[in-house]
Design an enzyme around this catalytic site. Structure first.
Site, short mmCIF file in Angstrom:
data_model
loop_
_atom_site.label_atom_id
_atom_site.label_comp_id
_atom_site.label_asym_id
_atom_site.label_seq_id
_atom_site.Cartn_x
_atom_site.Cartn_y
_atom_site.Cartn_z
N ASP A 1 33.81 -3.85 -6.34
CA ASP A 1 34.10 -4.95 -5.11
C ASP A 1 33.47 -6.20 -5.39
OD1 ASP A 1 35.18 -2.32 -4.31
OD2 ASP A 1 34.44 -2.27 -2.61
N HIS B 1 29.79 -2.82 -7.49
CA HIS B 1 30.04 -4.30 -7.14
C HIS B 1 29.80 -5.21 -8.65
CE1 HIS B 1 29.05 -2.55 -3.34
NE2 HIS B 1 29.97 -3.33 -2.85
NI NI Z 1 32.46 -5.34 -0.18
#
Ligand code: NI
Length: 338
Positions: free
Chosen positions: A144, A286
């Site tokens: 992400d 991430h």
């Molecule tokens: Ni996020």
């Protein structure tokens, strides 16, 4: 007797070859048009109908070679909301008539490849039907908040090296800054989802602002790649039921949180993922943290060593994710907002 039968076989082969040569169609494609209602196509499932509307938007943009600036307008085109409305199954795809619209398009034909898992199998050519998949040895890595100028290309190299694919939930803001990297993500066989424009908490901004965050990001992703993203992952996983219905895209959550954003530590990231992951899981990481990108090679190697196949979210969900629902893994989906 024997040679006669072979002559017959030869004749059939010749006729088939002729038909294929003339039509340019696979032998199993239907060659006649058939009118059907959306109720038939979807078994009166409103989530499936919303998925057809989303596929129609992509097709309108594609068919008119529209620029990114037209993405907001495509959401204003009136598309079927009633099960009694009709469409036509043609050899090339599902043909729909449109009401007058700013694109000046009267008719679109959505290719069957775009309707896999959305329309009931029986209305699709064999090649585009979903088949049951075993997900007990599949997991989906998701990253992400990118794309990041230096870290995302580094991660893409890792994925390529180990011949695996992942799904990237990107913010519109970062896609607009790094459109080339968004294209490289797709070029590597990976998938891109929508992670809002600038990462607000949807639970506190209301439906209108949420829709605008999503549309603006769809526009950035379409502008960069020519493709409207299928999925939305709301920041922090937060979304209300009303927002979930309004965005008309499947919501993808996760079942394993690497907690990489809190640890910022390669070894802890690896241990957290390896401790929790089972078949059918969606793993949250991430690609804006160097430690997470550094952890990826070991995580991939260890998951592979356990026999897991690393796939995209679409593969894990067997192309069957629908708008208005949120998916936590291969076997866990719930109504949006729940
Ligand atoms: Ni996020």
């Amino acid at each position: 007797m024997q040679s006669g039968r072979w002559r017959q076989v030869g004749l059939v082969v010749a006729v088939l070859a002729l038909v294929l040569g003339m039509g340019g169609l696979p032998a199993q494609a239907k060659t006649t048009n058939k009118t059907v209602t959306f109720g038939q196509l979807t078994n009166k499932n409103t989530h499936r109908l919303a998925a057809i509307r989303q596929a129609a938007r992509q097709q309108i943009l594609k068919q008119t070679h529209a620029k990114g600036s037209k993405v907001a307008a495509v959401y204003k085109v009136k598309l079927p909301k009633h099960m009694t409305k009709k469409a036509t199954l043609t050899p090339k795809g599902l043909r729909m008539n449109l009401l007058s619209n700013s694109f000046k398009v009267k008719q679109i034909t959505i290719p069957y490849t775009q309707l896999k898992g959305k329309v009931l199998n029986r209305y699709l050519p064999k090649a585009n039907r979903t088949k049951a998949v075993k997900t007990n040895k599949m997991v989906a890595l998701t990253f992400d908040d990118g794309p990041d100028k230096t870290l995302t290309p580094r991660l893409l190299k890792t994925l390529k090296k180990y011949k695996v694919h992942a799904t990237f939930f990107e913010t519109g803001q970062n896609v607009s800054r790094n459109p080339k990297i968004a294209r490289a993500v797709l070029a590597g066989g990976n998938e891109i989802g929508n992670h809002s424009w600038n990462h607000p908490d949807f639970n506190s901004i209301g439906t209108a602002k949420t829709v605008s965050q999503i549309t603006r990001t769809n526009r950035a992703i379409y502008q960069a790649t020519g493709i409207l993203p299928q999925y939305v992952r709301p920041p922090y996983g937060n979304i209300t039921a009303a927002e979930g219905r309004a965005i008309e895209q499947p919501i993808v959550r996760w079942s394993v949180d690497s907690r990489d954003w809190a640890y910022l530590n390669k070894t802890k990231d690896i241990n957290e993922v390896m401790k929790d992951t089972r078949g059918g899981d969606i793993i949250l990481m991430h690609d804006i943290h160097s430690q997470s990108v550094a952890a990826a090679p070991t995580i991939i190697k260890r998951l592979k060593a356990k026999g897991y196949k690393l796939v995209t979210v679409s593969q894990l969900l067997n192309h069957q994710a629908l708008p208005g629902l949120q998916y936590f893994g291969a076997h866990d989906y719930r109504t949006a907002g729940k």
